[in-house]
Design an enzyme around this catalytic site. Structure first.
Site, short mmCIF file in Angstrom:
data_model
loop_
_atom_site.label_atom_id
_atom_site.label_comp_id
_atom_site.label_asym_id
_atom_site.label_seq_id
_atom_site.Cartn_x
_atom_site.Cartn_y
_atom_site.Cartn_z
N ASP A 180 52.78 49.54 33.46
CA ASP A 180 51.68 50.48 33.50
C ASP A 180 51.74 51.25 32.17
O ASP A 180 52.64 51.03 31.36
CB ASP A 180 51.82 51.41 34.71
CG ASP A 180 50.48 52.01 35.15
OD1 ASP A 180 49.53 51.99 34.34
OD2 ASP A 180 50.40 52.51 36.28
N HIS A 218 51.19 59.67 36.74
CA HIS A 218 50.66 60.14 35.45
C HIS A 218 51.36 61.44 35.03
O HIS A 218 51.52 61.70 33.84
CB HIS A 218 49.16 60.39 35.54
CG HIS A 218 48.33 59.15 35.70
ND1 HIS A 218 48.07 58.59 36.92
CD2 HIS A 218 47.72 58.37 34.77
CE1 HIS A 218 47.33 57.51 36.76
NE2 HIS A 218 47.11 57.35 35.47
N LYS A 223 48.24 45.00 41.11
CA LYS A 223 49.01 46.21 40.78
C LYS A 223 49.07 47.14 41.99
O LYS A 223 48.20 47.04 42.88
CB LYS A 223 48.41 46.93 39.57
CG LYS A 223 46.98 47.48 39.82
CD LYS A 223 46.44 48.12 38.56
CE LYS A 223 45.08 48.75 38.81
NZ LYS A 223 44.48 49.31 37.59
N HIS A 224 50.11 48.00 42.07
CA HIS A 224 51.19 48.27 41.15
C HIS A 224 52.47 47.85 41.85
O HIS A 224 52.88 48.50 42.81
CB HIS A 224 51.26 49.76 40.81
CG HIS A 224 49.98 50.36 40.31
ND1 HIS A 224 48.96 50.75 41.14
CD2 HIS A 224 49.56 50.63 39.04
CE1 HIS A 224 47.96 51.25 40.42
NE2 HIS A 224 48.30 51.18 39.15
N ARG A 226 41.25 53.56 45.99
CA ARG A 226 41.41 52.32 45.23
C ARG A 226 42.08 51.25 46.10
O ARG A 226 42.00 50.06 45.79
CB ARG A 226 42.23 52.55 43.96
CG ARG A 226 41.50 53.37 42.91
CD ARG A 226 42.19 53.23 41.56
NE ARG A 226 43.49 53.87 41.53
CZ ARG A 226 44.41 53.64 40.59
NH1 ARG A 226 44.17 52.76 39.64
NH2 ARG A 226 45.56 54.28 40.61
#
Length: 252
Positions: A152, A82, A69-70, A39
């Site tokens: 987030d 996560h 982001k981030h 990404r």
């Protein structure tokens, strides 16, 4: 190609009724982060800033605002926020020179920022999304950013820990807004009739009544500024658009 990607992304989403995308990723490709991975545009913040600016211009052409982001950077740490709470042991000077540099360079064209669920202990013991130092002193003050600030997803494991304590969603939302976020994102929590969301909203209402939290007019203005200014073409009209077809041909 980057500008075309931004335009195609924004135009297709808007034709489907989606008016905002959390794009682009500004994290640097340091290598160890699997959650950021491909990404990231590049390891060099200069290249990241140039490509991100092009994506932002493409989005704007499609009538969509952008979100970097981030902040201040998730690419250096290996842990996935996560499932774990990442810690980045570098100092403020190093982070500002590398990972956070694109945020300063893109400040005049960046509409919103999403904050990383990462602890930078040499700067603050709290994750960046709960840190007034990161959001107000650094992002607003030092970098001069005036757009909207998003958390987030507060459902993520890293978002449920503040200074060694495990916190509930209601406390997480209030902590984020209190630190300087304009929007608290709570995703994937619609099970059981969305009770988790209802509880968070009730906690906000109680905090407003007791004076523990006060909505800000400036924050509301920043949120409203992200909405599209014009209607989007429907899907069939977009598929016949010469501008869209030219851009689509440039997308790798």
């Amino acid at each position: 190609a980057a500008s075309a990607c931004g335009y195609v992304l924004g135009a297709e989403l808007r034709a489907c009724g989606v008016d905002f995308s959390f794009t682009p990723v500004l994290d640097l490709d340091w290598g160890p982060s699997t959650v950021i991975g491909d990404r990231a545009f590049h390891a060099d913040p200069r290249v990241v800033a140039v490509l991100a600016r092009c994506v932002m211009q493409g989005l704007l052409r499609a009538g969509m605002r952008n979100c970097g982001k981030h902040f201040p950077g998730h690419g250096f740490v290996a842990a996935d926020s996560h499932t774990h709470l990442p810690r980045d042991a570098r100092g403020l000077k190093t982070i500002l020179a590398d990972d956070a540099a694109p945020y300063g360079w893109l400040g005049t064209v960046m509409d919103a920022v999403m904050v990383a669920h990462v602890v930078y202990p040499k700067v603050d013991a709290r994750p960046a999304g709960y840190s007034a130092r990161w959001l107000q002193a650094v992002l607003r003050g030092r970098l001069g950013f005036g757009g909207a600030v998003f958390t987030d997803d507060l459902s993520m494991a890293a978002a449920r820990h503040i200074e060694g304590r495990t916190v509930g969603l209601d406390e997480a939302v209030l902590a984020a807004l209190g630190a300087g976020c304009d929007v608290a994102l709570v995703c994937n929590q619609s099970l059981d009739g969305g009770r988790v969301l209802d509880d968070a909203i009730e906690a906000l209402a109680r905090a407003q009544v007791t004076g523990a939290w006060t909505p800000a007019a400036a924050s509301e203005a920043r949120r409203l500024a992200l909405l599209p200014a014009h209607d989007a073409p429907d899907w069939d009209t977009l598929m016949r658009s010469p501008d869209y077809l030219r851009a689509l041909a440039l997308v790798p």
